[in-house]
Design a protein around this motif. Structure first.
Motif, mmCIF file in Angstrom:
data_model
loop_
_atom_site.group_PDB
_atom_site.id
_atom_site.type_symbol
_atom_site.label_atom_id
_atom_site.label_comp_id
_atom_site.label_asym_id
_atom_site.label_seq_id
_atom_site.Cartn_x
_atom_site.Cartn_y
_atom_site.Cartn_z
ATOM 1 N N GLY A 123 2.805 -20.134 1.969
ATOM 2 C CA GLY A 123 1.749 -20.156 2.807
ATOM 3 C C GLY A 123 0.552 -19.388 2.389
ATOM 4 O O GLY A 123 0.267 -19.523 0.979
ATOM 5 N N THR A 124 -0.240 -18.471 3.395
ATOM 6 C CA THR A 124 -1.470 -18.447 2.849
ATOM 7 C C THR A 124 -1.546 -16.779 3.344
ATOM 8 O O THR A 124 -0.693 -16.525 4.104
ATOM 9 N N SER A 125 -2.718 -16.299 3.346
ATOM 10 C CA SER A 125 -3.091 -14.838 3.702
ATOM 11 C C SER A 125 -4.233 -15.001 4.551
ATOM 12 O O SER A 125 -5.240 -15.532 4.127
ATOM 13 N N ILE A 126 -4.273 -14.547 5.909
ATOM 14 C CA ILE A 126 -5.143 -14.746 6.743
ATOM 15 C C ILE A 126 -5.585 -13.513 7.311
ATOM 16 O O ILE A 126 -4.899 -12.406 7.528
ATOM 17 N N GLU A 127 -6.790 -13.053 7.138
ATOM 18 C CA GLU A 127 -7.648 -11.553 7.711
ATOM 19 C C GLU A 127 -7.851 -11.728 9.236
ATOM 20 O O GLU A 127 -8.549 -12.820 9.917
ATOM 21 N N GLU A 128 -7.305 -10.926 10.105
ATOM 22 C CA GLU A 128 -7.721 -10.768 11.462
ATOM 23 C C GLU A 128 -8.420 -9.487 11.896
ATOM 24 O O GLU A 128 -8.217 -8.459 11.309
ATOM 25 N N ASN A 129 -9.368 -9.782 12.904
ATOM 26 C CA ASN A 129 -9.838 -8.482 13.200
ATOM 27 C C ASN A 129 -8.924 -7.997 14.607
ATOM 28 O O ASN A 129 -8.411 -8.608 15.309
ATOM 29 N N LEU A 130 -8.570 -6.720 14.271
ATOM 30 C CA LEU A 130 -7.690 -6.105 15.215
ATOM 31 C C LEU A 130 -8.303 -4.964 16.601
ATOM 32 O O LEU A 130 -9.619 -5.060 16.264
ATOM 33 N N GLU A 131 -7.371 -4.681 17.203
ATOM 34 C CA GLU A 131 -7.976 -4.265 18.457
ATOM 35 C C GLU A 131 -8.660 -2.890 18.182
ATOM 36 O O GLU A 131 -9.576 -2.508 18.847
ATOM 37 N N ASP A 132 -8.258 -2.028 17.237
ATOM 38 C CA ASP A 132 -8.616 -0.942 16.974
ATOM 39 C C ASP A 132 -9.867 -0.856 16.097
ATOM 40 O O ASP A 132 -10.599 -0.086 15.436
ATOM 41 N N GLY A 133 -10.553 -2.155 15.910
ATOM 42 C CA GLY A 133 -11.795 -2.492 15.151
ATOM 43 C C GLY A 133 -11.611 -2.644 13.523
ATOM 44 O O GLY A 133 -12.612 -2.703 12.849
ATOM 45 N N THR A 134 -10.295 -2.380 12.964
ATOM 46 C CA THR A 134 -10.262 -2.620 11.651
ATOM 47 C C THR A 134 -9.925 -4.389 11.399
ATOM 48 O O THR A 134 -9.656 -4.986 12.299
ATOM 49 N N ARG A 135 -9.666 -4.337 10.187
ATOM 50 C CA ARG A 135 -9.537 -5.936 9.697
ATOM 51 C C ARG A 135 -8.205 -5.906 8.628
ATOM 52 O O ARG A 135 -8.361 -4.934 7.700
ATOM 53 N N ARG A 136 -7.250 -6.680 8.790
ATOM 54 C CA ARG A 136 -6.154 -6.523 7.887
ATOM 55 C C ARG A 136 -5.607 -8.115 7.754
ATOM 56 O O ARG A 136 -6.017 -8.866 8.605
ATOM 57 N N SER A 137 -5.108 -8.152 6.440
ATOM 58 C CA SER A 137 -4.563 -9.494 6.212
ATOM 59 C C SER A 137 -3.114 -9.597 6.432
ATOM 60 O O SER A 137 -2.534 -8.815 6.272
ATOM 61 N N PHE A 138 -2.708 -10.814 6.986
ATOM 62 C CA PHE A 138 -1.305 -11.072 7.095
ATOM 63 C C PHE A 138 -0.861 -12.309 6.825
ATOM 64 O O PHE A 138 -1.821 -13.341 6.521
ATOM 65 N N SER A 139 0.284 -12.623 6.684
ATOM 66 C CA SER A 139 0.996 -13.835 5.915
ATOM 67 C C SER A 139 1.051 -14.803 7.019
ATOM 68 O O SER A 139 1.140 -14.653 8.222
ATOM 69 N N PHE A 140 0.594 -16.052 6.669
ATOM 70 C CA PHE A 140 0.732 -17.211 7.480
ATOM 71 C C PHE A 140 1.223 -18.384 7.023
ATOM 72 O O PHE A 140 1.086 -18.760 5.706
#
Length: 587
Positions: free
Chosen positions: A102-119
């Motif tokens: 898989g890969t790693s995708i960065e998402e914009n979160l509801e609290d205004g932060t950005r984090r990467s998650f596995s995909f």
């Protein structure tokens, strides 16, 4: 009624079988529509985008979320954007890693932060979460558009979640499947449709009577036959009721059943120095049987056994694939690969290195002790180094240690093997041998816990994996070495030669009068080999080579000198160390 063995009929039968196996059919017209009418496109992007949205998600602060559409499209672009600039095999390896890891995708979160998650692109853990498709006449534009032939059209292509995974080339029964293999090879060229093959995990060529498989980059000679361990599966018989089951049916069922296909892609395809390799059937079943054997513990130890696979059947890669699976299943396990010769230790360590398995090689008995007690999870070593372990009274009681012993029949009964067992009393011992066992060596099976799997030289010859051994007795008795005997032998060897060839042989024959009687036998054997090789082997198609084993080092050197003086066949001599000398030298 004569069965229809045309390519169209074979293709339709294959599609019907694959549909019975759960692959949804997409027509030629539909497959082009799913690509927006572009033959330069090989992904079904609409299907892929939708499926990736379904099988992926992430958890944040106790809540489950789906990836945004823009993130999904970014992942699709990452997969499709793998370049061919460094060559097909580099691109294929990168895509294979994306499919597996898989890969790693960065998402914009509801609290205004950005984090990467596995995909992930394929859900290997949950078969039902993936969609499988088969399409026919998959037209793809060639990279070189300057020639009259603008497109290639593989007969069948299989997709998982909209990603092309398998290419099948079919021929009618009267056409050799070799044509299909050559077509698959050709289509992977840089002027061809490499942008399709950068995704491909399995390739299959077949006609009405036989089928062989490989993967991207597999050379012609390594395309293999697949055989099921227990014959034709009952489920296959249920899927095909109106006609005779063919070799192609068996291959498609065995390789492309949904669960088997995912298992092959995930565990049984690897890269060895950029050369992509897929397991042979004997490797697959040996490993699967081994995993069953070791799954349960009794008194803290797992049951082991012996894998008896003839030479040339890929024992080193079997060890590599088994090691990868054991490490994945038993995350805290330690794998120790044991050989009894320095060259074998170097070879297996190099194989592990080339397949991206980090293995520590024990340089001494003390180094082996250190590695056994450390966090090194894969170790290669010579068996004699366990003598030091025993002398130091080091005992490691761990039921998740797996010891893979190469050419196990040679050492299983000796003091070194006992030292190994004493140091690792709860370890699981799995022996490998490719040598036909003598009667006194048959207890190797019992010592390792019984037979796990067998693949004999007869099996390998039937599969075309190795050439048969053909024997021809050629006796040179001592009574030949008098004047009358030499004359009779000369007449025998020269009876089918031309006058010119006889004169040439007579010049060699005259040597017998000039050499000591102790060496006349070597001279006689050498001239017999020389003439036989010229007549029977040298002119044969393919340029056969030959091997001559001698009793003494002196004889090997002497034969080489004789052949060099004749000047008609090229030779070289190889002198290897005595196994026991080698063990002592490596301490």
């Amino acid at each position: 009624m004569t069965p229809d063995t045309s390519e169209n009929k074979i293709q339709q039968n294959s599609i019907n079988l694959l549909q019975n196996l759960g692959h949804k059919f997409i027509s030629r017209e539909e497959n082009l529509k799913l690509r927006g009418g572009k033959t330069s496109e090989v992904l079904f992007r609409e299907i892929l985008t939708q499926k990736l949205g379904e099988i992926n998600g992430y958890e944040y602060k106790g809540k489950r979320y789906k990836f945004s559409q823009s993130s999904i499209l970014k992942a699709v672009d990452e997969l499709a954007g793998v370049s061919l600039n460094e060559g097909l095999m580099v691109a294929n390896e990168k895509i294979t890693n994306l499919l597996l890891l898989g890969t790693s995708i960065e998402e914009n979160l509801e609290d205004g932060t950005r984090r990467s998650f596995s995909f992930k692109f394929i859900d290997f853990e949950n078969l039902q979460n993936n969609d499988f498709y088969v399409t026919e006449e998959f037209e793809v534009s060639r990279a070189n558009q300057g020639e009259a032939q603008k497109h290639r059209r593989p007969d069948l292509v299989l997709f998982i979640n909209g990603i092309p995974i398998v290419v099948i080339e079919l021929k009618k029964s009267s056409v050799s499947l070799e044509n299909g293999i050559k077509q698959l090879e050709k289509e992977q060229g840089k002027d061809e449709i490499a942008h399709l093959f950068k995704y491909i995990q399995l390739t299959i060529a077949a006609n009405g009577s036989e089928a062989r498989y490989g993967t991207t980059g597999t050379p012609f000679k390594f395309y293999s036959v697949w055989k099921e361990q227990n014959g034709v599966n009952e489920s296959l018989k249920g899927a095909i009721k109106d006609r005779k089951i063919s070799a192609l049916d068996t291959a498609l069922f065995s390789l492309l059943s949904k669960d088997r296909l995912l298992r092959l892609i995930r565990h049984y395809i690897l890269f060895d120095k950029r050369m992509k390799k897929v397991c042979r059937y004997q490797q697959f079943f040996a490993i699967e049987e081994t995993l069953k054997r070791v799954s349960a513990k009794k008194d803290g130890a797992r049951a082991g056994g012996l894998i008896w696979h003839t030479q040339g059947s890929g024992k080193s890669l079997t060890m590599v694939m088994l090691t990868k699976l054991l490490k994945q299943i038993y995350t805290n396990s330690k794998i120790i690969v044991v050989t009894d010769r320095i060259d074998l230790d170097e070879q297996i360590h190099e194989t592990f290195k080339n397949t991206d398995i980090k293995a520590g090689r024990a340089s001494s008995g003390s180094d082996l002790i250190e590695k056994l007690q450390s966090g090194v999870s894969v170790i290669t070593t010579l068996v004699h180094k366990f003598e030091k372990v025993q002398n130091q009274k080091v005992v490691i009681r761990d039921g998740d240690i797996f010891v893979l012993v190469d050419e196990s029949h040679r050492t299983q009964g000796g003091d070194l093997h006992k030292a190994m067992k004493k140091a690792l009393p709860l370890a699981c011992y799995i022996g490998f041998t490719g040598t036909p066992l003598l009667k006194r060596e048959k207890n190797s099976f019992a010592k390792f816990g019984g037979e796990i799997h067998r693949y004999t030289i007869d099996d390998a010859v039937k599969d075309g994996a190795v050439l048969p051994l053909l024997y021809e007795g050629r006796y040179v008795g001592q009574e030949v070495l008098d004047a009358d005997g030499l004359t009779r032998k000369f007449d025998l060897i020269s009876r089918e030669l031309s006058d010119e060839a006889k004169r040439d042989l007579q010049q060699k024959w005259a040597r017998f009068e000039r050499v000591a009687s102790s060496e006349q036998r070597l001279e006689l054997i050498a001239v017999d080999i020389n003439e036989h090789f010229k007549k029977s082997l040298k002119m044969a198609k393919g340029g056969f080579k030959a091997m001559l084993a001698t009793q003494r080092k002196y004889d090997a050197i002497k034969y080489h000198q004789i052949f060099e003086e004749y000047g008609e066949i090229r030779t070289a001599y190889v002198i290897s160390s005595n196994e026991h000398e080698e063990l002592e030298a490596g301490t």
